[in-house]
Write an enzyme that holds these catalytic residues in place. Structure first.
Site, PDB file in Angstrom:
ATOM      1  CG  HIS A  88      -1.835  -1.081   1.414  1.00 34.45           C
ATOM      2  ND1 HIS A  88      -1.690  -2.064   2.367  1.00 34.45           N
ATOM      3  CD2 HIS A  88      -2.979  -1.388   0.749  1.00 34.45           C
ATOM      4  CE1 HIS A  88      -2.705  -2.905   2.299  1.00 34.45           C
ATOM      5  NE2 HIS A  88      -3.500  -2.534   1.309  1.00 34.45           N
ATOM      6  CE  LYS A 116      -1.766 -10.131  -3.094  1.00 37.69           C
ATOM      7  NZ  LYS A 116      -3.057  -9.762  -2.535  1.00 37.69           N
TER       8      LYS A 116
HETATM    9  P1  AMP Z   1      -6.577  -3.616  -0.318  1.00 32.49           P
HETATM   10  O1  AMP Z   1      -6.374  -2.813   0.924  1.00 32.49           O
HETATM   11  O2  AMP Z   1      -6.189  -5.036  -0.205  1.00 32.49           O
HETATM   12  O3  AMP Z   1      -7.933  -3.405  -0.932  1.00 32.49           O
HETATM   13  O4  AMP Z   1      -5.551  -3.016  -1.387  1.00 32.49           O
HETATM   14  C1  AMP Z   1      -5.558  -1.652  -1.689  1.00 32.49           C
HETATM   15  C2  AMP Z   1      -4.666  -1.422  -2.877  1.00 32.49           C
HETATM   16  O5  AMP Z   1      -3.349  -1.855  -2.572  1.00 32.49           O
HETATM   17  C3  AMP Z   1      -5.113  -2.197  -4.123  1.00 32.49           C
HETATM   18  O6  AMP Z   1      -4.921  -1.374  -5.266  1.00 32.49           O
HETATM   19  C4  AMP Z   1      -4.182  -3.365  -4.129  1.00 32.49           C
HETATM   20  O7  AMP Z   1      -3.956  -3.899  -5.424  1.00 32.49           O
HETATM   21  C5  AMP Z   1      -2.917  -2.726  -3.583  1.00 32.49           C
HETATM   22  N1  AMP Z   1      -2.027  -3.752  -3.050  1.00 32.49           N
HETATM   23  C6  AMP Z   1      -2.296  -4.648  -2.071  1.00 32.49           C
HETATM   24  N2  AMP Z   1      -1.240  -5.468  -1.876  1.00 32.49           N
HETATM   25  C7  AMP Z   1      -0.282  -5.076  -2.754  1.00 32.49           C
HETATM   26  C8  AMP Z   1       1.024  -5.534  -3.071  1.00 32.49           C
HETATM   27  N3  AMP Z   1       1.589  -6.558  -2.441  1.00 32.49           N
HETATM   28  N4  AMP Z   1       1.708  -4.884  -4.041  1.00 32.49           N
HETATM   29  C9  AMP Z   1       1.158  -3.849  -4.716  1.00 32.49           C
HETATM   30  N5  AMP Z   1      -0.083  -3.376  -4.474  1.00 32.49           N
HETATM   31  C10 AMP Z   1      -0.793  -3.978  -3.512  1.00 32.49           C
END
Ligand code: AMP
Length: 281
Positions: A37, A150
């Site tokens: 994030h 991801k």
């Molecule tokens: P989430 O909080 O899981 O909904 O993720 C929020 C954002 O962070 C989304 O755009 C995800 O794709 C991104 N994200 C989560 N994990 C990763 C990671 N390991 N690498 C890159 N982006 C990530």
């Protein structure tokens, strides 16, 4: 850094930047932040004058048997991490603030690319994502919005409805952040027992092995079968192991780039990962 919990408060905080025609960057998240994030925020800082990060665990993108209630909520820790990386405004609304208490009658559904991969395993999930992201876009009105590769299919869905609906912003995809052992960072990694955490990097290892096999001429079906075998052997229950074109179409010819996708459960934890494999002659 400010934290706003209401749409009105956020609008008031952003109005000076809007009047001054500052470039606004937006990073939507569900919180429990990790370096993946924070990399999105770092990218946003490079392109934008003001960076807004939302933290909202969106109920309508979770299925009835999924982990909405137990999803980790760590606002104070997240605020500290965001302040350290230079975020300007955190938007952390309640469910009521986002959805009110009258029924919502509007849905946003992207066809074709959602009838595949995670869309098959999680019916309604991408509609829920499309609705909340559109609402957040309308609330924040950013110039740029940052998403991780991801969630490759999610990124494709967002690009699609932004284009189809002429939403006036640019979507930026950011590479996957990984732990040293290759495991893609995820808020759900916190659910893993120490034993499961040890085998979890097998996902990435099997993707890298598959890349090598493809580039040395092994046929795709064999490569996918090898991934499935490797994962099953170490205790994963596979949701899917698939290859698609970078545009998420089925593979018909082999002389092209492709993306390998894995979704698999270890214990109760569902992990996803993907790898773009370049076609080399
Ligand atoms: P989430 O909080 O899981 O909904 O993720 C929020 C954002 O962070 C989304 O755009 C995800 O794709 C991104 N994200 C989560 N994990 C990763 C990671 N390991 N690498 C890159 N982006 C990530």
């Amino acid at each position: 850094m400010k934290t706003e919990t209401t749409i009105q408060g956020l609008t008031a905080s952003l109005n000076p930047a809007r009047s001054a025609r500052k470039i606004i960057g937006f990073v939507p998240t569900m919180g429990n932040l990790h370096q993946g994030h924070l990399n999105l925020v770092r990218e946003a800082k490079k392109l934008c004058d003001v960076v807004v990060v939302s933290i909202f665990v969106n109920p309508i993108q979770f299925g009835p048997n999924e982990d909405f209630d137990s999803y980790p909520r760590t606002l104070e820790q997240d605020q500290q991490l965001l302040a350290d990386v230079g975020c300007d405004i955190v938007f952390a609304p309640t469910v009521e603030q986002m959805y009110g208490n009258k029924p919502r009658l509007t849905n946003i559904s992207v066809s074709e690319i959602t009838n595949d991969l995670c869309g098959l395993q999680r019916p309604g999930h991408f509609d829920g994502v499309a609705v909340v992201v559109t609402k957040l876009f309308n609330i924040v009105q950013p110039n740029y919005a940052f998403f991780g590769q991801k969630d490759y299919q999610q990124l494709a869905v967002i690009r699609q409805f932004v284009k189809d609906l002429n939403i006036p912003l640019e979507v930026i995809g950011v590479p996957i952040a990984r732990a040293e052992d290759g495991l893609a960072l995820s808020s759900r990694n916190g659910y893993l027992s120490p034993e499961h955490r040890q085998v979890a990097p097998t996902i990435y290892q099997s993707l890298k092995a598959a890349e090598q096999q493809l580039q040395s001429g092994v046929d795709l079906d064999t490569v996918l079968a090898n991934i499935r075998n490797t994962l099953t052997e170490v205790g994963f229950v596979i949701d899917y192991v698939e290859a698609r074109t970078p545009e998420l179409q089925k593979i018909h010819t082999f002389n092209q780039d492709l993306v390998l996708f894995i979704a698999a459960k270890i214990g109760q934890t569902r992990l996803i990962d993907n790898l773009l494999v370049k076609y080399t002659v």
